[in-house]
Design a protein around this motif. Structure first.
Motif, PDB file in Angstrom:
ATOM      1  N   PHE A  17      32.618  34.030 -61.853  1.00 37.46           N
ATOM      2  CA  PHE A  17      32.964  34.137 -63.472  1.00 37.46           C
ATOM      3  C   PHE A  17      33.961  33.505 -63.991  1.00 37.46           C
ATOM      4  N   ASP A  18      34.954  34.696 -64.219  1.00 41.62           N
ATOM      5  CA  ASP A  18      36.512  34.084 -64.422  1.00 41.62           C
ATOM      6  C   ASP A  18      37.095  32.889 -64.805  1.00 41.62           C
ATOM      7  N   GLY A  19      36.556  32.553 -63.122  1.00 41.65           N
ATOM      8  CA  GLY A  19      36.747  30.928 -62.243  1.00 41.65           C
ATOM      9  C   GLY A  19      36.278  29.897 -62.785  1.00 41.65           C
ATOM     10  N   LEU A  20      35.470  30.161 -63.626  1.00 41.39           N
ATOM     11  CA  LEU A  20      34.474  29.004 -63.579  1.00 41.39           C
ATOM     12  C   LEU A  20      35.497  28.322 -65.231  1.00 41.39           C
ATOM     13  N   ALA A  21      34.768  27.282 -64.897  1.00 43.21           N
ATOM     14  CA  ALA A  21      35.206  26.164 -65.785  1.00 43.21           C
ATOM     15  C   ALA A  21      35.382  26.351 -67.336  1.00 43.21           C
ATOM     16  N   GLU A  22      36.112  26.128 -68.048  1.00 47.01           N
ATOM     17  CA  GLU A  22      35.768  26.861 -69.941  1.00 47.01           C
ATOM     18  C   GLU A  22      34.242  26.177 -70.560  1.00 47.01           C
ATOM     19  N   ASN A  23      34.366  24.490 -69.678  1.00 41.50           N
ATOM     20  CA  ASN A  23      33.114  23.541 -69.977  1.00 41.50           C
ATOM     21  C   ASN A  23      32.910  22.859 -68.678  1.00 41.50           C
ATOM     22  N   ALA A  24      31.786  22.774 -69.210  1.00 43.37           N
ATOM     23  CA  ALA A  24      30.746  21.886 -68.098  1.00 43.37           C
ATOM     24  C   ALA A  24      31.359  20.710 -68.179  1.00 43.37           C
ATOM     25  N   THR A  25      31.031  20.191 -66.485  1.00 38.34           N
ATOM     26  CA  THR A  25      31.227  18.654 -66.618  1.00 38.34           C
ATOM     27  C   THR A  25      29.816  18.090 -67.112  1.00 38.34           C
ATOM     28  N   PRO A  26      30.643  17.218 -68.367  1.00 36.72           N
ATOM     29  CA  PRO A  26      29.097  16.444 -68.907  1.00 36.72           C
ATOM     30  C   PRO A  26      28.602  15.497 -67.657  1.00 36.72           C
ATOM     31  N   GLU A  27      27.116  16.040 -67.872  1.00 40.69           N
ATOM     32  CA  GLU A  27      25.839  15.364 -67.440  1.00 40.69           C
ATOM     33  C   GLU A  27      26.125  13.941 -66.497  1.00 40.69           C
ATOM     34  N   ILE A  28      26.402  12.716 -67.520  1.00 42.66           N
ATOM     35  CA  ILE A  28      26.423  11.988 -67.728  1.00 42.66           C
ATOM     36  C   ILE A  28      27.751  10.655 -66.502  1.00 42.66           C
ATOM     37  N   LEU A  29      28.509  12.219 -66.170  1.00 42.88           N
ATOM     38  CA  LEU A  29      29.485  11.891 -65.030  1.00 42.88           C
ATOM     39  C   LEU A  29      29.224  12.833 -63.648  1.00 42.88           C
ATOM     40  N   ARG A  30      28.115  13.440 -63.493  1.00 43.51           N
ATOM     41  CA  ARG A  30      27.438  13.803 -62.013  1.00 43.51           C
ATOM     42  C   ARG A  30      26.444  12.968 -61.284  1.00 43.51           C
ATOM     43  N   VAL A  31      25.756  12.655 -62.463  1.00 38.63           N
ATOM     44  CA  VAL A  31      24.562  11.966 -62.044  1.00 38.63           C
ATOM     45  C   VAL A  31      23.997  10.306 -61.366  1.00 38.63           C
ATOM     46  N   ASN A  32      23.378  10.405 -60.790  1.00 37.64           N
ATOM     47  CA  ASN A  32      23.358   8.656 -60.735  1.00 37.64           C
ATOM     48  C   ASN A  32      22.479   7.696 -61.945  1.00 37.64           C
ATOM     49  N   LEU A  33      23.332   6.991 -61.924  1.00 42.93           N
ATOM     50  CA  LEU A  33      23.251   6.076 -63.848  1.00 42.93           C
ATOM     51  C   LEU A  33      22.151   5.181 -63.525  1.00 42.93           C
ATOM     52  N   ALA A  34      21.430   5.059 -62.340  1.00 44.22           N
ATOM     53  CA  ALA A  34      20.311   3.553 -62.217  1.00 44.22           C
ATOM     54  C   ALA A  34      19.383   3.595 -62.954  1.00 44.22           C
TER      55      ALA A  34
END
Length: 114
Positions: A17-34
């Motif tokens: 838990f302490d090693g998790l990023a403070e903020n999650a990566t926005p979904e638009i940067l992680r998914v297929n944009l088709a």
């Protein structure tokens, strides 16, 4: 979150838990944009690259979306405009690959299976 005393059960260790990023990566940067590009084109946005996203997608993500939509014949390869087939795909609330599958199922007489 919790606002009073109680028991806290974690699905992972406190170190993890302490090693998790403070903020999650926005979904638009992680998914297929088709699907995003197809829907924007279907709504009349001529160039989705210039759309005012809160968090702009990566150029590679947008180009991959255009390449996939071109391969599915949803976009004209020269003008990047929606084809008539692409307009039909944009009407369906599905990922473009699944929309293509559904639209082609009649041609192969397998609609009930799809």
């Amino acid at each position: 979150g919790r606002v009073g005393p109680g028991l806290c059960l974690r699905l992972y260790t406190e170190d993890h838990f302490d090693g998790l990023a403070e903020n999650a990566t926005p979904e638009i940067l992680r998914v297929n944009l088709a699907q995003v590009v197809l829907q924007l084109k279907g709504m009349g946005v001529h160039d989705p690259r210039s759309f005012g996203f809160l968090t702009p997608p990566t150029d590679d993500g947008v180009e991959s979306a255009f390449a996939l939509l071109g391969a599915l014949k949803a976009l004209d390869e020269e003008t990047s405009d929606l084809t008539p087939y692409g307009r039909e795909m944009a009407k369906l609330p599905l990922d473009p690959v699944y929309a293509h599958l559904l639209l082609q199922s009649g041609k192969f007489e397998c609609v009930s299976e799809v």
